[in-house]
Design a protein around this motif. Structure first.
Motif, PDB file in Angstrom:
ATOM      1  N   GLN A  16     -20.981 -12.740  85.440  1.00 29.31           N
ATOM      2  CA  GLN A  16     -21.720 -13.098  86.479  1.00 29.31           C
ATOM      3  C   GLN A  16     -23.124 -12.702  86.909  1.00 29.31           C
ATOM      4  N   THR A  20     -40.981 -10.938  86.408  1.00 32.34           N
ATOM      5  CA  THR A  20     -39.409 -11.301  86.014  1.00 32.34           C
ATOM      6  C   THR A  20     -38.664 -10.005  85.562  1.00 32.34           C
ATOM      7  N   ARG A  24     -30.039 -15.653  84.665  1.00 29.41           N
ATOM      8  CA  ARG A  24     -30.600 -16.895  84.098  1.00 29.41           C
ATOM      9  C   ARG A  24     -31.410 -17.715  85.066  1.00 29.41           C
ATOM     10  N   LEU A  25     -30.978 -17.834  86.310  1.00 24.21           N
ATOM     11  CA  LEU A  25     -31.668 -18.980  87.284  1.00 24.21           C
ATOM     12  C   LEU A  25     -33.089 -18.300  87.605  1.00 24.21           C
ATOM     13  N   LEU A  26     -33.274 -17.071  87.238  1.00 23.74           N
ATOM     14  CA  LEU A  26     -34.643 -16.755  87.065  1.00 23.74           C
ATOM     15  C   LEU A  26     -35.487 -17.627  86.182  1.00 23.74           C
ATOM     16  N   TRP A  83     -38.836 -21.334  78.566  1.00 25.78           N
ATOM     17  CA  TRP A  83     -38.814 -21.052  80.006  1.00 25.78           C
ATOM     18  C   TRP A  83     -40.323 -21.079  80.494  1.00 25.78           C
ATOM     19  N   GLN A  97     -35.221 -20.748  85.148  1.00 30.58           N
ATOM     20  CA  GLN A  97     -35.254 -22.112  85.518  1.00 30.58           C
ATOM     21  C   GLN A  97     -36.634 -22.667  85.993  1.00 30.58           C
ATOM     22  N   ALA A 140     -25.289 -14.690  84.312  1.00 25.40           N
ATOM     23  CA  ALA A 140     -25.527 -16.135  84.662  1.00 25.40           C
ATOM     24  C   ALA A 140     -26.440 -16.162  86.026  1.00 25.40           C
ATOM     25  N   SER A 141     -26.247 -15.260  86.908  1.00 19.48           N
ATOM     26  CA  SER A 141     -27.167 -15.049  88.166  1.00 19.48           C
ATOM     27  C   SER A 141     -28.766 -14.758  87.526  1.00 19.48           C
ATOM     28  N   ASP A 194     -32.082 -18.427  74.313  1.00 21.01           N
ATOM     29  CA  ASP A 194     -31.179 -18.332  75.477  1.00 21.01           C
ATOM     30  C   ASP A 194     -30.058 -17.182  75.145  1.00 21.01           C
TER      31      ASP A 194
END
Length: 203
Positions: free
Chosen positions: A193, A164, A199-201, A156, A203, A196-197, A99
């Protein structure tokens, strides 16, 4: 937003003329890079480069056949430097901290892009550069390999690391270009930002 106008990888000129073939070629590239950034690729001429480098036409054509060939060489050099710079930042974290490595890639990519945007635009967006995607593919492949590493470690679950990686590449450029266009000052917050955005890919 501050943008550096000078190239990030200019080699040191030796006292007098550079001595070896490779240092002479690098010196010529450094000089051409500075001339293109100052005058613009279209306006700059081979004679401008020769004057700045104190070389004869024969000295120029010994290394490059044309101004366009110089631009392509600058593109290849910049891509290698860009990839090495980002990879070095990622490798400050061990492989087990996947991460952290992902966040480091996003931040290093953004920082490197923003600090060299003038050179980036020169070598990638000129209509005179070779019409191929090898450099973009190399950069996208770097984050793709990191995503594959995360999948292999069970960190992941991705439908397609390649897809991705392509989304991440496109998204980060969209965000950063928007920040440049709006002359936003707090790029640190924007990069955080964005990280962080993206990183949502994962999940």
């Amino acid at each position: 937003m501050s943008q550096k106008d000078n190239g990030p990888i200019a080699s040191k000129q030796m006292d007098g003329q550079p001595k070896t073939r490779e240092t002479r070629r690098m010196f010529l590239l450094d000089t051409a890079e500075a001339v293109f950034l100052k005058k613009g690729y279209e306006a700059a001429t081979v004679n401008d480069i020769l004057e700045a480098a104190s070389l004869s036409k024969g000295g120029f054509y010994h290394y490059f056949k044309s101004k366009n060939e110089v631009l392509d060489a600058l593109k290849s050099r910049y891509t290698r430097w860009f990839l090495d710079t980002v990879e070095a930042k990622v490798n400050t974290f061990p492989a087990s901290l996947i991460d952290k490595r992902f966040d480091a890639w996003i931040r290093a990519y953004a920082d490197t892009y923003l600090s060299t945007v003038a050179l980036h635009d020169l070598v990638y967006h000129s209509v005179h550069t070779q019409n191929n995607n090898e450099d973009r593919i190399a950069i996208t492949r770097q984050i793709e390999l990191l995503l594959e590493e995360g999948v292999a470690r069970g960190a992941w679950t991705l439908y397609s690391p390649h897809l991705t990686a392509t989304i991440i590449y496109s998204a980060i450029h969209g965000v950063l270009d928007d920040a440049i266009a709006r002359d936003l000052k707090n790029t640190t917050a924007i990069i955080e930002q964005t990280s962080a955005s993206l990183r949502l890919l994962l999940q």
